[in-house]
Every structure is written in structure tokens, then in C-alpha cells.
Design a protein around this motif. Sequence first.
Motif, PDB file in Angstrom:
ATOM      1  N   ALA A  50       0.812  -1.221   0.000  1.00 37.29           N
ATOM      2  CA  ALA A  50       0.000   0.000   0.000  1.00 37.29           C
ATOM      3  C   ALA A  50       0.843   1.269   0.000  1.00 37.29           C
ATOM      4  CB  ALA A  50      -0.963  -0.018   1.179  1.00 37.29           C
TER       5      ALA A  50
ATOM      6  N   GLN B 109       0.786   3.950  -3.182  1.00 38.42           N
ATOM      7  CA  GLN B 109       0.295   5.313  -2.957  1.00 38.42           C
ATOM      8  C   GLN B 109       1.208   6.376  -3.529  1.00 38.42           C
ATOM      9  OE1 GLN B 109      -2.522   5.854   0.785  1.00 38.42           O
ATOM     10  NE2 GLN B 109      -0.563   5.036   1.446  1.00 38.42           N
TER      11      GLN B 109
ATOM     12  N   SER C 224      -9.028  -5.403  -1.972  1.00 39.17           N
ATOM     13  CA  SER C 224      -9.640  -4.969  -0.715  1.00 39.17           C
ATOM     14  C   SER C 224      -8.590  -4.809   0.384  1.00 39.17           C
ATOM     15  CB  SER C 224     -10.696  -5.991  -0.296  1.00 39.17           C
ATOM     16  OG  SER C 224     -11.242  -5.669   0.958  1.00 39.17           O
TER      17      SER C 224
ATOM     18  N   LEU D 162      -6.510  -1.597  -0.297  1.00 37.49           N
ATOM     19  CA  LEU D 162      -7.288  -0.377  -0.058  1.00 37.49           C
ATOM     20  C   LEU D 162      -7.436  -0.096   1.434  1.00 37.49           C
ATOM     21  CD1 LEU D 162     -10.106  -0.681  -2.763  1.00 37.49           C
ATOM     22  CD2 LEU D 162      -8.323   1.072  -2.658  1.00 37.49           C
ATOM     23  N   GLN D 163      -7.509  -1.134   2.258  1.00 38.76           N
ATOM     24  CA  GLN D 163      -7.631  -0.942   3.706  1.00 38.76           C
ATOM     25  C   GLN D 163      -6.373  -0.314   4.301  1.00 38.76           C
ATOM     26  OE1 GLN D 163      -8.661  -4.667   5.502  1.00 38.76           O
ATOM     27  NE2 GLN D 163     -10.643  -4.819   4.464  1.00 38.76           N
TER      28      GLN D 163
ATOM     29  N   MET E  78      -4.393   1.819   2.662  1.00 35.13           N
ATOM     30  CA  MET E  78      -4.145   3.128   2.063  1.00 35.13           C
ATOM     31  C   MET E  78      -4.837   4.212   2.883  1.00 35.13           C
ATOM     32  SD  MET E  78      -4.640   2.084  -1.971  1.00 35.13           S
ATOM     33  CE  MET E  78      -4.415   3.754  -2.556  1.00 35.13           C
TER      34      MET E  78
ATOM     35  N   ALA F 245      -7.809   5.988  -1.033  1.00 38.59           N
ATOM     36  CA  ALA F 245      -8.688   4.840  -1.248  1.00 38.59           C
ATOM     37  C   ALA F 245     -10.014   5.281  -1.873  1.00 38.59           C
ATOM     38  CB  ALA F 245      -8.941   4.115   0.071  1.00 38.59           C
TER      39      ALA F 245
ATOM     40  N   SER G 237     -11.222   4.271  -5.619  1.00 35.17           N
ATOM     41  CA  SER G 237     -12.469   3.508  -5.715  1.00 35.17           C
ATOM     42  C   SER G 237     -13.427   4.134  -6.724  1.00 35.17           C
ATOM     43  CB  SER G 237     -13.144   3.417  -4.349  1.00 35.17           C
ATOM     44  OG  SER G 237     -12.311   2.729  -3.425  1.00 35.17           O
TER      45      SER G 237
END
Length: 320
Positions: free
Chosen positions: A172, A176, A196, A199-200, A202, A207, A211
Motif C-alpha cells: 500500500a 500510494q 480490498s 485499499l484498507q 491506504m 482509497a 475507488s
Amino acid sequence: MAKTETQADMGLEEESGSKAGRILLFAVPILFAVVLVGVLLTVMNPNARNTVLETANQIPVVGSLLPKPTYTPEQQAQRKEEQQAASAEATINQLKTQLAQKNAELKTTQQAQTDTQTQLETLQKQLEETEAKQKEEAEAAAAAEPKAEDKPSDKVKQLAQTYGSMSASKAAPIIQTLTDEEMAMILNAMNTEQRSAILQKMTADKAAKVSIMLKNAASAAQLEKAANTARAAVSSSDQSSQKTPSTSGSLNQDQLSQTFSSMDAASASALLTQMAKTNQAKVLTILKSVDDATRSNILSQMANTDSETAASLANKLIGG
């Protein structure tokens, strides 16, 4: 003896007389009828006489004893016209009968043609409905199948596998540092579980932005095109600030790949981290020469010790 002959002669005479009596019994009425008819014919007018003679001539025996009807020329002409009229009427009646038969046959044929046409129209309608149904099913199947342009390119798949093999907490921070378009491109190539987890890890802002980009993306090709455009803009900005050093070296790609593939990930990561401080271009060349698993392990170890350098190198790997 003489008496016997006399009796025989008497018997023959009686028998002959009996036969003659019977003949007279039948002949007298006939002769009377003939005489009566002759008298009546004499008294009657010619037309009636001819009519009676025509009828009487058709009677056996009596007809042969009576004279034939006599006609005047006018009566013969009228009789001929009547015969012709009767013959014409008979012919007309026969033709009418034949016409009625032909009309009945024609109606039967027309009904058969109508039935056949109805069957053809029914079959044609069924054929059109079947073709329309097959077309709809084919379109639905085609819509359900992913198009070639909806699939990520092989290069993006390899990069997504590299990040996917890393832990989400390590991948992550590196992802980023990429542009938003590049993040969306890489995450789109991952499976749902990998995406998933990353994304958690980030930041909420990143995120959310990625998305939304994933939701609005029409295809993987569109995401990749946007990522390339964004990277080109970043690369152009970097080139304006500093010149990229040469990446040529004394070792070829195969040699570099074998050298760093044979090293453990921690040692290779430490070495490349030091090299990146002076010449990132060479480090990029080395990372490109190794296979996906080796590259993933090296970047993972590098992220543990120097996440900023790992992110910078990953950023340029995508742009290169």
C-alpha cells in the motif's frame, strides 16, 4: 279302325279351331285399335295426328302397322329448330355440369393453396422468431463475455502480481506514491481479495479517489491509457528538472538476472538500496532483468528498510 281315324281328325280340327280362336282373340282388338286410330287420325288435325303417330310408332307391333307421321315443310323446319334447340339445351346443360365440376375442383385447389400458404406463413413466422431468439441469445452471450480490451495487458498483470505477492501493509505505501491513474490500473488488475486488503492499508483520501476511478472506468484499456498519459506527464516534469543518467553497463540482461536471482532478497535489497542513492537508472535495469518473484521479494525487503526508495523505484518501473 275307321272310327279311330275319324276321332283323330276331329281332334285335329278342334285343336286347329282352338288356335285360330286364340289368334283372333288377340288380333281383333289390335285391328280394332288400328281402325280406331285410323279414324281418329282422319278426324284429328295434322299436328295432333303427327303427335299420336309419333307416340304409336314407339309401341311394338302396333307401330309397324301404322303409317309414319307426315310433316309440311314449315313443320319440318320448326321440328328441326326444336331438335336443334333441344340439342343446344342438352349441350348447354352438359357444359353447365362440366363447369360446375371444374368450379368445385378449382375451389378445392384454391383451398389447398390457401392452406399451404397459411402453413408457409406459420413456418416463416416460427423461423423469424427462432432467428430473433438466437440473435438475442448470441448478443447476451457476447455481452456476458469480457472483451479483449476489458482485460489488463500482460505488463500490467505482471506488475499486479508483483504487488499482490507482497503483504498489503508493504504494498500500500508503495502504490500510494504512484499517480491516481496508475493506482487504479494496478488495483483493477488484482483480484477482489488483494484489492480490498491494499485499499484498507491506504489513506482514506487515496482509497476513496481510486475507488471512484475504478467504478467509473469503462475498461482496463481505458485505465491503462489514462495511467500512461499521467506517467508521461510526470516523466516530462522529471526530465525538465534533471537528466536521466545512462543505464548501460558492462553486464548484459541475462548476467544481471542470474546475479541478483542467485542472491537472497535481503542482500539484493540492501545492495540495490545503496545503488539507488547514486544511480536509480541502473537499479531499474537490474529490477527489470529479474523475474517477477525475485523482483517482488527484493521490493518487499526494500520496503521494510527504505519504503521511500522502494516507492520511487516502483513508480519508475511503471513509467518505464
